[in-house]
Design a protein around this motif. Structure first.
Motif, PDB file in Angstrom:
ATOM      1  N   VAL A 147       0.851  -1.197   0.000  1.00  0.00           N
ATOM      2  CA  VAL A 147       0.000   0.000   0.000  1.00  0.00           C
ATOM      3  C   VAL A 147       0.884   1.244   0.000  1.00  0.00           C
ATOM      4  N   ASN A 148       0.264   2.388  -0.280  1.00  0.00           N
ATOM      5  CA  ASN A 148       0.949   3.662  -0.096  1.00  0.00           C
ATOM      6  C   ASN A 148       0.976   4.000   1.395  1.00  0.00           C
ATOM      7  N   LEU A 149       2.092   4.538   1.864  1.00  0.00           N
ATOM      8  CA  LEU A 149       2.199   5.019   3.248  1.00  0.00           C
ATOM      9  C   LEU A 149       2.726   6.446   3.201  1.00  0.00           C
ATOM     10  N   LEU A 150       1.906   7.392   3.677  1.00  0.00           N
ATOM     11  CA  LEU A 150       2.301   8.804   3.696  1.00  0.00           C
ATOM     12  C   LEU A 150       2.771   9.118   5.110  1.00  0.00           C
ATOM     13  N   SER A 151       4.078   9.171   5.280  1.00  0.00           N
ATOM     14  CA  SER A 151       4.693   9.265   6.602  1.00  0.00           C
ATOM     15  C   SER A 151       5.156  10.689   6.869  1.00  0.00           C
ATOM     16  N   LEU A 191       1.224   9.715  -6.795  1.00  0.00           N
ATOM     17  CA  LEU A 191       1.120   8.301  -6.465  1.00  0.00           C
ATOM     18  C   LEU A 191      -0.092   7.691  -7.155  1.00  0.00           C
ATOM     19  N   SER A 192      -0.084   6.372  -7.294  1.00  0.00           N
ATOM     20  CA  SER A 192      -1.244   5.659  -7.801  1.00  0.00           C
ATOM     21  C   SER A 192      -2.340   5.667  -6.738  1.00  0.00           C
ATOM     22  N   ALA A 193      -3.525   6.140  -7.108  1.00  0.00           N
ATOM     23  CA  ALA A 193      -4.626   6.206  -6.145  1.00  0.00           C
ATOM     24  C   ALA A 193      -5.100   4.812  -5.741  1.00  0.00           C
ATOM     25  N   HIS A 194      -4.978   3.863  -6.651  1.00  0.00           N
ATOM     26  CA  HIS A 194      -5.378   2.476  -6.386  1.00  0.00           C
ATOM     27  C   HIS A 194      -4.204   1.571  -6.756  1.00  0.00           C
ATOM     28  N   PRO A 195      -3.211   1.473  -5.872  1.00  0.00           N
ATOM     29  CA  PRO A 195      -1.975   0.776  -6.251  1.00  0.00           C
ATOM     30  C   PRO A 195      -2.178  -0.673  -6.666  1.00  0.00           C
ATOM     31  N   ARG A 196      -3.181  -1.351  -6.090  1.00  0.00           N
ATOM     32  CA  ARG A 196      -3.405  -2.755  -6.458  1.00  0.00           C
ATOM     33  C   ARG A 196      -3.805  -2.907  -7.926  1.00  0.00           C
ATOM     34  N   LEU A 197      -4.348  -1.845  -8.523  1.00  0.00           N
ATOM     35  CA  LEU A 197      -4.761  -1.882  -9.927  1.00  0.00           C
ATOM     36  C   LEU A 197      -3.660  -1.420 -10.867  1.00  0.00           C
ATOM     37  N   SER A 198      -2.535  -1.001 -10.309  1.00  0.00           N
ATOM     38  CA  SER A 198      -1.438  -0.487 -11.125  1.00  0.00           C
ATOM     39  C   SER A 198      -0.728  -1.630 -11.851  1.00  0.00           C
ATOM     40  N   PRO A 199      -0.332  -1.417 -13.117  1.00  0.00           N
ATOM     41  CA  PRO A 199       0.401  -2.469 -13.845  1.00  0.00           C
ATOM     42  C   PRO A 199       1.751  -2.792 -13.218  1.00  0.00           C
ATOM     43  N   THR A 200       2.286  -1.895 -12.406  1.00  0.00           N
ATOM     44  CA  THR A 200       3.589  -2.134 -11.768  1.00  0.00           C
ATOM     45  C   THR A 200       3.444  -2.713 -10.360  1.00  0.00           C
ATOM     46  N   TYR A 201       2.199  -3.063  -9.966  1.00  0.00           N
ATOM     47  CA  TYR A 201       1.990  -3.583  -8.613  1.00  0.00           C
ATOM     48  C   TYR A 201       2.729  -4.900  -8.438  1.00  0.00           C
ATOM     49  N   PRO A 202       3.532  -5.032  -7.389  1.00  0.00           N
ATOM     50  CA  PRO A 202       4.338  -6.242  -7.221  1.00  0.00           C
ATOM     51  C   PRO A 202       3.470  -7.486  -7.032  1.00  0.00           C
ATOM     52  N   PRO A 203       3.936  -8.636  -7.521  1.00  0.00           N
ATOM     53  CA  PRO A 203       3.183  -9.876  -7.346  1.00  0.00           C
ATOM     54  C   PRO A 203       3.225 -10.354  -5.911  1.00  0.00           C
ATOM     55  N   ALA A 204       2.310 -11.270  -5.569  1.00  0.00           N
ATOM     56  CA  ALA A 204       2.319 -11.862  -4.233  1.00  0.00           C
ATOM     57  C   ALA A 204       3.614 -12.630  -4.022  1.00  0.00           C
ATOM     58  N   ILE A 205       4.128 -12.582  -2.784  1.00  0.00           N
ATOM     59  CA  ILE A 205       5.431 -13.173  -2.477  1.00  0.00           C
ATOM     60  C   ILE A 205       5.268 -14.284  -1.451  1.00  0.00           C
ATOM     61  N   ASN A 206       5.881 -15.421  -1.722  1.00  0.00           N
ATOM     62  CA  ASN A 206       6.025 -16.479  -0.728  1.00  0.00           C
ATOM     63  C   ASN A 206       7.399 -16.287  -0.094  1.00  0.00           C
ATOM     64  N   TRP A 207       7.432 -15.706   1.087  1.00  0.00           N
ATOM     65  CA  TRP A 207       8.681 -15.216   1.661  1.00  0.00           C
ATOM     66  C   TRP A 207       9.655 -16.321   2.018  1.00  0.00           C
TER      67      TRP A 207
END
Length: 380
Positions: A147-151, A191-207
């Motif tokens: 997600v976006n974090l505005l710190s 910033l992307s308002a809906h980052p999950r819909l962005s084409p550059t959104y990172p894939p799910a990770i199995n850590w």
């Protein structure tokens, strides 16, 4: 409705007159009486509070901080954690404060269950090297949670409170770290308002996928113990210009493949692993894999704070057998600077440099947080 509130009135007008959303951290007091056994003696609860006003000046959100830091004895915490969200024309927002970021409620709940796009994060964050400087852990949290974090950090160099940023799942859009002056900085970024819909959104990770699929790298058991503050890590010195190393502690095994640009005699790096409870009054479970610079060639100093380095790496790949899906990737360069765009996390959980490090490396870290639902509340 609210009675005279000059601070809120000023914030409301600031938002309306400029057609912007305004977020502020203030105090809030709520009356209570003897029918409430927890009611303070002065008949009022005092909360560390965030308020949000929309572009019309309307109060659209109010959050009472739940996880109080040990110095916040002037405040009470609400009986239940609040998961506060509000909708905007540019995404769904959540809000929490400072120390909250290290706990399941409300931080993880807002992202995992409430599906917010962006988190607002007022903070007074004391930088603690090697893993917990503000820009370092807050950027890592945005990447790890997706997600976006505005710190917005307060700026007080005498208390080591410095470092703010606009962080995205792909890394920092912009950030500022300055421990030398008392000047603030206005940060602007798109910033992307809906980052999950962005084409550059990172894939799910199995850590833990990669780390559990390989055998431990061979080598003698020349590990040693070292303290990062009060956490006892298992370390192994990187004795050569390149190599493959494994270090284990508890249920965690950390694997590292690396190649230094040049092996200096005056700088020592180690691979470290920590799997255990952190904290004294407040205990929470961390799993940490780290490639770390030591302050000197004396191995007993490994784990103490370092701000400057001279060694660059041609490549590194760090992974661990994490028992949690909440892992936050950190890369910190000399001078306490981030490394936007210079590393990636693969789907199998490997933290890798893309084309080597452009600056000398302080630490590359995978910071795992195990949440226990039955964990005692900080002040109970």
């Amino acid at each position: 409705r609210f009675g005279p509130a000059p601070v809120q009135e000023r914030l409301s007008c600031m938002a309306r007159n400029n057609s912007i959303y305004v977020v502020a951290n203030i105090g809030d007091k709520k009356p209570c009486d003897s029918s409430d056994p927890s009611c303070p003696r002065d008949g009022r609860y005092h909360y560390n509070t965030d308020v949000v006003f929309d572009a019309q000046g309307k109060l659209v959100a109010r959050y009472h901080k739940y996880n109080l830091f040990r110095g916040e004895t002037q405040f009470n915490y609400p009986k239940e954690p609040e998961a506060v969200t509000f909708e905007t024309p540019f995404g769904k927002f959540g809000i929490f404060t400072c120390f909250d970021i290290l706990f399941y409620e409300p931080a993880v709940v807002l992202v995992s269950k409430m599906q917010v796009d962006t988190v607002l994060f007022p903070t007074a964050w004391m930088n603690v090297l090697p893993f917990l400087t503000a820009v370092q852990i807050h950027s890592a949290w945005a990447m790890g949670m997706g997600v976006n974090l505005l710190s917005a950090n307060t700026h007080n160099t005498s208390k080591a409170m410095t470092g703010s940023g606009l962080f995205t799942p792909e890394g920092p859009a912009t950030y500022h770290y300055d421990s030398d002056t008392e000047e603030g900085r206005l940060l602007l970024a798109e910033l992307s308002a809906h980052p999950r819909l962005s084409p550059t959104y990172p894939p799910a990770i199995n850590w833990s996928l990669y780390a559990t699929s390989i055998k431990k790298f061979p080598g003698d058991n020349d590990t040693f113990l070292g303290a990062v503050r009060k956490d006892i890590f298992t370390f192994r010195e990187l004795r050569h210009k390149d190599g493959n190393y494994t270090v284990c502690q508890g249920d965690l095994c950390c694997h590292l493949v690396y190649q230094m640009s040049n092996k200096r005699r005056d700088e020592v790096y180690v691979l470290g692993a920590f799997d255990g409870l952190h904290g004294s009054l407040i205990k929470y479970h961390w799993q940490i894999c780290t490639l770390l610079k030591c302050p000197s060639t004396n191995l007993s100093t490994c784990g103490q704070p370092v701000e400057m380095a001279q060694t660059k790496f041609e490549m590194f790949s760090l992974s661990g057998t994490f028992g949690t899906s909440h892992v936050f990737p950190e890369v910190l360069y000399s001078g306490v600077q981030l490394a936007p765009g210079e590393f990636e996390v693969l789907r199998d959980g490997r933290l890798k440099s893309k084309h080597g490090t452009s600056k000398p490396l302080i630490t590359a870290t995978l910071f795992g947080r195990l949440y226990e639902k039955d964990q005692p509340h900080p002040l109970r």
